[in-house]
Motif scaffolding. Structure first.
Motif, PDB file in Angstrom:
ATOM      1  N   CYS A 402      17.985  -6.541   5.775  1.00  0.00           N
ATOM      2  CA  CYS A 402      18.505  -7.362   4.697  1.00  0.00           C
ATOM      3  C   CYS A 402      17.257  -8.432   4.714  1.00  0.00           C
ATOM      4  O   CYS A 402      17.164  -9.238   5.718  1.00  0.00           O
ATOM      5  CB  CYS A 402      19.672  -7.853   4.441  1.00  0.00           C
ATOM      6  SG  CYS A 402      19.792  -8.593   3.041  1.00  0.00           S
ATOM      7  N   HIS A 404      17.368 -11.097   3.260  1.00  0.00           N
ATOM      8  CA  HIS A 404      18.107 -12.642   3.137  1.00  0.00           C
ATOM      9  C   HIS A 404      19.210 -12.651   4.395  1.00  0.00           C
ATOM     10  O   HIS A 404      19.618 -13.917   4.450  1.00  0.00           O
ATOM     11  CB  HIS A 404      18.814 -12.487   1.841  1.00  0.00           C
ATOM     12  CG  HIS A 404      18.213 -12.458   0.605  1.00  0.00           C
ATOM     13  ND1 HIS A 404      16.842 -12.722   0.400  1.00  0.00           N
ATOM     14  CD2 HIS A 404      18.435 -11.321  -0.100  1.00  0.00           C
ATOM     15  CE1 HIS A 404      16.423 -12.414  -0.584  1.00  0.00           C
ATOM     16  NE2 HIS A 404      17.339 -11.232  -1.239  1.00  0.00           N
ATOM     17  N   CYS A 405      19.344 -11.829   5.177  1.00  0.00           N
ATOM     18  CA  CYS A 405      20.544 -11.955   6.454  1.00  0.00           C
ATOM     19  C   CYS A 405      20.111 -11.337   7.515  1.00  0.00           C
ATOM     20  O   CYS A 405      19.151 -10.395   7.330  1.00  0.00           O
ATOM     21  CB  CYS A 405      21.826 -11.096   5.774  1.00  0.00           C
ATOM     22  SG  CYS A 405      22.357 -11.329   4.019  1.00  0.00           S
ATOM     23  N   CYS A 420      23.714  -4.512   1.310  1.00  0.00           N
ATOM     24  CA  CYS A 420      23.942  -5.378   2.310  1.00  0.00           C
ATOM     25  C   CYS A 420      25.547  -5.781   2.092  1.00  0.00           C
ATOM     26  O   CYS A 420      25.786  -6.400   1.193  1.00  0.00           O
ATOM     27  CB  CYS A 420      23.133  -6.999   2.170  1.00  0.00           C
ATOM     28  SG  CYS A 420      23.502  -7.725   3.523  1.00  0.00           S
ATOM     29  N   CYS A 423      25.666 -10.115   2.095  1.00  0.00           N
ATOM     30  CA  CYS A 423      25.233 -11.042   0.534  1.00  0.00           C
ATOM     31  C   CYS A 423      25.355 -10.055  -0.541  1.00  0.00           C
ATOM     32  O   CYS A 423      25.232 -10.675  -1.751  1.00  0.00           O
ATOM     33  CB  CYS A 423      23.977 -11.262   0.822  1.00  0.00           C
ATOM     34  SG  CYS A 423      22.441 -10.075   0.732  1.00  0.00           S
TER      35      CYS A 423
HETATM   36 ZN    ZN Z   1      22.300  -9.786   2.908  1.00  0.00          ZN
END
Ligand code: ZN
Ligand code: ADP
Ligand code: ZN
Length: 703
Positions: A402, A404-405, A420, A423
């Motif tokens: 991911c 963002h993660c 994900c 998020c």
């Molecule tokens: Zn994520």
């Protein structure tokens, strides 16, 4: 006359130190009265509080604003409710206003007084009908009778340690029945860990109690209800017309003026610990509330607390040791299943002896096939949803991370997405590797979707007794997302329309499936070597509960089995599980915990910090730790160094945590109380620059 009142209003999490606000009122109002007060530019719901006006809250008289109105027709919230809320706020380090207002139904905050009065009139309950049958319940087993006898003759708190299928629910219902028959105004609170389990429980309670006490006597309380339903239930409980409240953890803070019994079913379940806002443990608050209500109601009446489980939390197990060894709870044991039903045989399948990369071992498949041919049901249990946890490119080693993660996105084949689970980011599966363009991207590992597919391939040719093809179904958070779909799927399983059910822990909990004779855990080893010291405890509980779904019908119980595929068949956890020996498992675990000085032999809190960078998050915690030392606050308390959380980044926010530990609960509480102001001050200073938020989790369940 004009007087000054303390009023609690909804305040942001960390204005804990502010406490109640002062308002002026024409009339004296009793503590607990619900009022509307001006706050800034708006008007908000408040609760008149007992706290004397302290120097911090005292405002010059001429600056005091007036109470805008009283919610007429609603009795003040009583003293024990206020004490409970006060305790919860201080113990879990949150503001009084946050805890108190969150315990009220949301629409009470939004309605104006006239609307509430209208609701009150509408909410008057239907009386009991004389012709309704009084369903008295079956004759009790000797173990149930003995448990109830001791329950009735002692004060508790009680831990009902009963095997799966031993009839714990019947004990709860009988305890409620005795109480309501004895006292025409008494109320009982029955809590279950999951919303999913409430409809089933509600049906059982209605069947038993609607006859004698009216349908309005039983209400539910959980977050899946509409605001209107929640208001209605809350009012019924508060006014005393609801005699029984069934609910999830939020129900522990319901206003029940005549509360005399609290049941916490599956008391070990992690869902009782809230994971956001005030991170309270509903189980622990239930025990505290029992004590409070008993004191409030005087000598002749007590509020009993009954915790029930087949696999109690090690905390409750430890508390229920012999009184002479310092135990505080009374343990009531029901080791056998009702009737002639026996517990399933546990079979450990040594995966070291299977061909490499075996997913479902041939002996297990054979056992499932036999069930299908006999018309019995099987459950395959796998704690991972989706098709595969990772998608990977064979040529360049790209993985479906991911952006963002710090986690992989899970491949869901059904709708061809990468999702994900942290998020929520969802994208269509790329046709080719986004990095090198190769078409050879493949799923790695497996989740429930892939298991369902795999079983279909392996068992497709097996016929049911009537010659029809096998029916395989899957049940997890994805398959039950739509409203009503969970109920529909459960009904299908109950009706025998499914031969093999694949699912996550969702299928392990509570459900009374009658024709399941085989339950299999295909890959449970991960939890054996987890860094979280509670992982074995959770695994044991989950496997015992899963096993408990098998052979509940006495007619099939002698062929019922629990299969476990493992690379560690000699592990003490599995050895104890094979004997259904929770006590042996608990003794071994407690010994380890005692040697390592871990809960329940010590007390913990976690401080979490979130920021755009780890340096800022950890820096804040480091500064908080240093400040505590400088101020000499940390007596009898160990402050560990800050570390990144196990999923370090979620939605581009970096997360860090710091463990605080003490052999004394009182010392830890004293420390946290003092430290709160320090943290608050740091947040405002240079150390708090860039910090997004911080929070304390007292008695955390996952480290
Ligand atoms: Zn994520
Ligand atoms: P537990 O909660 O301990 O897993 P339940 O309360 O669900 O067990 O009981 C298991 C089954 O036994 C249920 O179908 C219940 O109706 C039945 N049962 C409970 N007590 C009795 C009893 N005394 N006589 C006959 N059946 C009972
Ligand atoms: Zn590639």
């Amino acid at each position: 006359m004009n007087i000054s009142l303390s009023v609690v209003v909804q305040t942001p999490a960390h204005s804990a130190l502010a406490g109640p606000l002062s308002y002026r009122s024409e009339l004296p109002l009793a503590p607990g009265t619900l009022v509307r007060v001006p706050l800034g530019k708006r008007e908000t719901l408040g609760i008149v509080w007992d706290a004397p006006v302290t120097p911090q809250t005292a405002v010059a008289w001429e600056n005091l604003r007036s109470v805008a109105g009283v919610l007429q027709g609603i009795e003040p919230l009583n003293a024990s409710w206020r004490s409970l809320v006060g305790f919860a706020a201080s113990y879990y380090q949150r503001s009084l206003g946050e805890v108190a207002l969150a315990a009220l139904p949301p629409s009470l905050r939004e309605l104006n007084p006239e609307q509430v009065v209208r609701r009150l009139k509408r909410g008057s309950t239907r009386p009991a009908h004389a012709h309704d049958a009084w369903v008295a319940g079956p004759p009790l087993t000797p173990q149930q009778s003995e448990a109830l006898r001791r329950f009735g003759s002692e004060r508790g708190p009680f831990l009902l340690f009963g095997a799966t299928g031993s009839g714990k629910t019947e004990v709860y219902m009988r305890a409620v029945q005795d109480l309501l028959a004895r006292d025409p105004s008494a109320q009982a609170l029955v809590m279950v860990p999951e919303i999913n389990l409430t409809p089933q429980l509600e049906a059982r309670f209605l069947a038993r109690f609607a006859g004698p006490h009216g349908e309005g006597a039983v209400v539910s309380m959980h977050s899946g209800m509409t605001p209107a339903q929640r208001l209605k239930s809350w009012l019924a409980a508060h006014q005393g017309t609801a005699r029984i409240v069934l609910g999830t953890r939020m129900a522990v803070l319901a206003s029940m003026p005549r509360l005399q019994l609290i049941v916490v079913d599956e008391e070990h379940d992690p869902s009782y610990k809230s994971q956001e806002g005030a991170r309270y443990s509903a189980r622990d608050l239930a025990v505290y509330r029992g004590r409070l209500e008993s004191v409030a109601q005087g000598e002749d009446r007590v509020c009993r607390v009954l915790l029930g489980s087949a696999t109690p939390s090690l905390e409750s197990w430890h508390h229920s040791r012999d009184l002479r060894e310092g135990g505080r709870y009374l343990r009531l044991s029901m080791p056998s299943r009702v009737g002639v039903a026996t517990l399933p045989a546990v079979r450990l399948l040594d995966m070291n002896l299977q061909p490499r990369k075996t997913v479902l071992s041939p002996p297990l498949l054979e056992a499932v096939a036999q069930r299908i041919a006999r018309g019995e049901q099987s459950m395959i249990f796998l704690n991972r949803r989706g098709y595969a946890p990772v998608l990977r490119c064979a040529s360049c080693d790209w993985k479906s991370e991911c952006p963002h993660c710090s986690a992989y996105r899970v491949f869901h084949k059904i709708d061809r997405t990468l999702r994900c689970h942290h998020c929520g980011l969802t994208e269509r599966v790329p046709r080719a590797c986004p990095q090198c363009g190769d078409l050879d991207i493949a799923p790695v590992g497996r989740g429930t979707e892939r298991m369902e597919e795999h079983l279909g391939e392996l068992l497709g040719s097996i016929r049911r007794p009537d010659g029809s093809p096998v029916r395989i179904a899957r049940m997890d958070a994805d398959s039950t997302r739509l409203k009503g779909s969970l109920e529909a799927q459960l009904a299908q399983v109950h009706a025998g329309e499914v031969d093999v059910l694949v699912g996550t822990q969702m299928i392990a909990k509570g459900h009374d499936f009658r024709h399941v004779t085989l339950v299999a855990a295909v890959n449970p080893d991960g939890a054996l070597f987890s860094s979280d010291f509670r992982a074995p405890e959770r695994l044991f509980a989950l496997l015992m509960q899963a096993a408990g779904r098998s052979g509940r019908d006495a007619a099939h119980s002698e062929v019922s089995e629990m299969w476990i595929q493992t690379f560690h068949p000699q592990h003490p956890l599995f050895v104890a599980l094979r004997r259904h020996d929770f006590a042996a498992f608990a003794t071994q675990q407690l010994q380890e915990r005692s040697q390592a000085g871990m809960p329940p032999y010590s007390f913990q809190a976690l401080v979490r910090a979130e920021a755009r960078s780890q340096e800022v998050a950890q820096g804040f915690l480091q500064a908080a730790s240093a400040a505590a030392r400088e101020l000499g606050q940390a007596g009898h308390v160990t402050l560990y160094p800050p570390v990144p959380m196990s999923v370090q980044r979620v939605a581009n926010i970096e997360r860090a945590q710091m463990l605080v530990e003490s052999p004394s609960r009182a010392a830890l509480q004293r420390f946290l109380g003092q430290w709160h102001a320090t943290l608050h001050a740091l947040r405002q200073g240079p150390e708090g620059k860039g910090l997004i938020r911080w929070a304390v989790d007292v008695d955390p369940l996952t480290i």
